[in-house]
Write an enzyme that holds these catalytic residues in place. Sequence first.
Site, PDB file in Angstrom:
ATOM      1  CD  GLN A  34      -2.952  -0.935   2.354  1.00 51.65           C
ATOM      2  OE1 GLN A  34      -4.084  -0.533   2.113  1.00 51.65           O
ATOM      3  NE2 GLN A  34      -2.554  -1.220   3.567  1.00 51.65           N
ATOM      4  CE1 TYR A  79       3.989  -5.261  12.178  1.00 53.20           C
ATOM      5  CE2 TYR A  79       2.444  -4.044  13.551  1.00 53.20           C
ATOM      6  CZ  TYR A  79       3.224  -4.142  12.418  1.00 53.20           C
ATOM      7  OH  TYR A  79       3.230  -3.102  11.505  1.00 53.20           O
TER       8      TYR A  79
END
Length: 302
Positions: free
Chosen positions: A11, A137
């Site tokens: 993106q 993460y």
Amino acid sequence: MRILICGAGGQLGHELTRLLEQGVGEIGPIPAAYRGAEVTKTDVAALDITDASAVERLVAAGAFDLVINCAAMTNVDGCEEQEDAAYRINAQGAENLARAAARQGAKIVHVSTDYVFSGDEAAERVEGDPTGPQSAYGRTKLAGELLVAAANPRHFIVRTAWLYGYVGKNFVKTIMALARDRGAIRVVDDQRGNPTSANDLAYEILRIAETEDFGTYHATNKGTCSWFEFACAIVDGAGIPCEKTPCATADFPRPAKRPTFSSLRNKRLEDTIGDEMRTWQDALADYLENLPGHRGDPPDKE
């Protein structure tokens, strides 16, 4: 200027490429310094950033002035289940790029995340606030920040959040599809953060990277909302009639812990080149206007 964009198919990489080609983003023109820039785009198929030798060869051959690292393992639950793999990509891969760039005297932009904070404090986080990631993460992205900073003094670490762009999958497209297909959406209302347009983030990254003000930055669209509030704004803005129901995070158990409040303040931008990021509502309105399939019509195939 010679620029390498890693993760160019994602993106943000897509928007960086587009802005460099067109010279303008939705906020406005990019700096004139990028006029005529030679841009090399790579993705995982072309460059495995965990391969230090391959990274070194590519960066040396390209004689780049700027390396922008958008490559990452971003599947939050996937990172929880495969933390070793996430560390290789999000930390060691980022370090490989930073070290190779340093050997060429090049700047590096490393894109990071709100997940480096605990998300337990109900206040906006600024760049110097203590970190405390609560997921694999977040831990691997924070490790990447530290390794990049140690490997290349000419670094910009840019943290962002809740990113959506024109290519690939994202929350905005998912909510629109659910609203059209089911006539109803059910979204968590107890996690708050900053929805951020990839086009706006790309614009701000290019402004930051032109400078010599190295260090850590936050770059999100302005304003804080819950995922439910964001979802309501999406379907209303797209003109999709549907039933909207808020729910709790506990209703959707996931492997990785999500931050309760992860709103960032762009303090470093305010103090240096100025914060030109728009409100999340204005950015979303432009996105829906420009996205094929807005206002409830079926989207074009990607």
